[in-house]
Scaffold this motif. Structure first.
Motif, PDB file in Angstrom:
ATOM      1  N   THR A   9      42.333  55.232  31.151  1.00 22.57           N
ATOM      2  CA  THR A   9      42.194  54.080  32.039  1.00 22.57           C
ATOM      3  C   THR A   9      43.552  53.671  32.603  1.00 22.57           C
ATOM      4  OG1 THR A   9      40.268  53.263  30.823  1.00 22.57           O
ATOM      5  CG2 THR A   9      41.443  51.668  32.177  1.00 22.57           C
ATOM      6  N   THR A  10      44.576  53.671  31.746  1.00 24.81           N
ATOM      7  CA  THR A  10      45.928  53.368  32.205  1.00 24.81           C
ATOM      8  C   THR A  10      46.389  54.381  33.238  1.00 24.81           C
ATOM      9  OG1 THR A  10      46.533  52.285  30.125  1.00 24.81           O
ATOM     10  CG2 THR A  10      48.333  53.126  31.474  1.00 24.81           C
ATOM     11  N   LEU A  79      51.364  49.588  30.130  1.00 24.11           N
ATOM     12  CA  LEU A  79      52.083  49.822  31.370  1.00 24.11           C
ATOM     13  C   LEU A  79      51.489  48.944  32.452  1.00 24.11           C
ATOM     14  CD1 LEU A  79      52.359  53.719  31.259  1.00 24.11           C
ATOM     15  CD2 LEU A  79      54.241  52.093  30.970  1.00 24.11           C
ATOM     16  N   ARG A  80      52.345  48.304  33.229  1.00 21.13           N
ATOM     17  CA  ARG A  80      51.906  47.446  34.315  1.00 21.13           C
ATOM     18  C   ARG A  80      52.658  47.818  35.580  1.00 21.13           C
ATOM     19  NH1 ARG A  80      50.471  42.324  32.588  1.00 21.13           N
ATOM     20  NH2 ARG A  80      49.896  41.916  34.754  1.00 21.13           N
ATOM     21  N   GLY A 215      36.322  50.908  31.103  1.00 27.54           N
ATOM     22  CA  GLY A 215      37.721  50.497  31.163  1.00 27.54           C
ATOM     23  C   GLY A 215      38.417  50.427  29.829  1.00 27.54           C
ATOM     24  N   GLY A 216      37.883  51.118  28.802  1.00 30.64           N
ATOM     25  CA  GLY A 216      38.550  51.120  27.514  1.00 30.64           C
ATOM     26  C   GLY A 216      38.127  49.958  26.638  1.00 30.64           C
ATOM     27  N   ASP A 221      45.812  44.608  21.612  1.00 29.37           N
ATOM     28  CA  ASP A 221      46.937  44.569  22.528  1.00 29.37           C
ATOM     29  C   ASP A 221      46.701  45.240  23.877  1.00 29.37           C
ATOM     30  OD1 ASP A 221      48.881  43.452  20.559  1.00 29.37           O
ATOM     31  OD2 ASP A 221      48.377  45.298  19.533  1.00 29.37           O
ATOM     32  N   PHE A 222      45.706  46.106  23.977  1.00 25.76           N
ATOM     33  CA  PHE A 222      45.590  46.892  25.201  1.00 25.76           C
ATOM     34  C   PHE A 222      45.131  46.071  26.397  1.00 25.76           C
ATOM     35  CE2 PHE A 222      45.120  50.335  27.957  1.00 25.76           C
ATOM     36  CZ  PHE A 222      43.959  50.142  28.682  1.00 25.76           C
ATOM     37  N   THR A 223      45.814  46.234  27.516  1.00 24.82           N
ATOM     38  CA  THR A 223      45.372  45.680  28.786  1.00 24.82           C
ATOM     39  C   THR A 223      45.519  46.748  29.849  1.00 24.82           C
ATOM     40  OG1 THR A 223      47.583  44.814  29.234  1.00 24.82           O
ATOM     41  CG2 THR A 223      45.966  43.282  28.290  1.00 24.82           C
TER      42      THR A 223
END
Length: 271
Positions: A9-10, A79-80, A215-216, A221-223
């Motif tokens: 997704t990332t 990661l953003r 989307g996971g 913590d995951f976004t």
């Protein structure tokens, strides 16, 4: 820890913002991750165009003509993609500033992630060279699982979570797949037949594809790259539901520890 669907997704989230863009600057605020960020990466990546954003297991590969950055999110990394003027936070350890006016930012509160660099084929890197097939690829099937499981007395859950056997079946998705396939997680890997392994492989693909589509899974913590959480959490049938009724038969879901990881299963449906 982000598992394969979260990493994929990332990858899908950041790829449109990175591919074909030039890295203008590499800003390292904290080198001390799981392994130190190589000094060479800062010099080699600057001025390079990112030609591809790929995934191998839980590793993201940012390919350029000069080499490849290998990124692992560890236990809590994310990661953003942000405007390049965005002020960093306490746990923002690395920025790749792009020619688009945006940047890719690595945030990792626990610092168990990694950002490495190789000029060689990344698939031959020591961290990747011995990995098994991708669970969504044609190389992964029940026949392979059956063949490699012969003579193994350890729990099947440990077997399917071994990255040399198949990558990407972390604890959450191993729980869900074993439940849907009707296989008890403590059953010896070598005592499971070919047909049941074929079913397991098919179910694993379905579970992972569903998770990626949602989307996971967000647990701690995951976004997403855009800051939104993953939504597969609402689809989990057994993980995190110990003591509740089995969604298939109504029996009470049990919990045990296998290989130092929590395992939830139905004593009636899984055997």
């Amino acid at each position: 820890m982000p598992e394969l669907p979260e990493v994929e997704t990332t990858r899908r989230g950041i790829e449109p913002y990175l591919r074909d863009h030039v890295v203008m600057q590499v800003i390292v605020r904290e080198r001390r991750l799981r392994w130190p960020i190589p000094v060479e990466l800062v010099q080699a990546l600057r001025g390079q165009r990112i030609e591809a954003v790929e995934r191998r297991a839980k590793y993201l590969l940012l390919r350029t003509r000069a080499g490849t950055a290998i990124v692992h999110l560890g236990m809590s990394g994310s990661l953003r993609v942000l405007p390049d003027a965005t002020a960093p936070g306490k746990h923002d350890h690395l920025d790749l500033v792009l020619d688009s006016g945006q940047l890719l930012r690595l945030r990792d509160p626990r610092r168990f992630g990694a950002v490495l660099w190789t000029r060689d084929d990344p698939l031959r890197h020591p961290l990747l060279a011995e990995l098994g097939p991708e669970p969504l690829s044609a190389a992964f099937d029940g026949a392979r699982l059956y063949r490699l499981s012969r003579g193994r007395r350890g729990p099947v859950k440990n077997f399917v979570m071994d990255n040399r056997i198949v990558v990407g079946l972390g604890n959450i998705y191993a729980n869900e797949t074993l439940f849907r396939a009707g296989i008890h997680p403590l059953r010896a890997a070598g005592r499971i037949g070919a047909a049941r392994y074929e079913k397991f492989a098919d179910v694993a693909r379905t579970v992972l594809l569903e998770a990626i589509a949602k989307g996971g899974t967000t647990l701690r913590d995951f976004t997403h790259a855009d800051g939104n959480p993953g939504y597969f959490r609402i689809e989990l049938e057994v993980y995190g539901h110990a003591g509740e009724p089995c969604p298939s038969c109504g029996a009470t879901l049990k919990q045990t520890v296998i290989g130092q990881r929590s395992s939830v299963y139905c004593p009636h449906c899984q055997h």
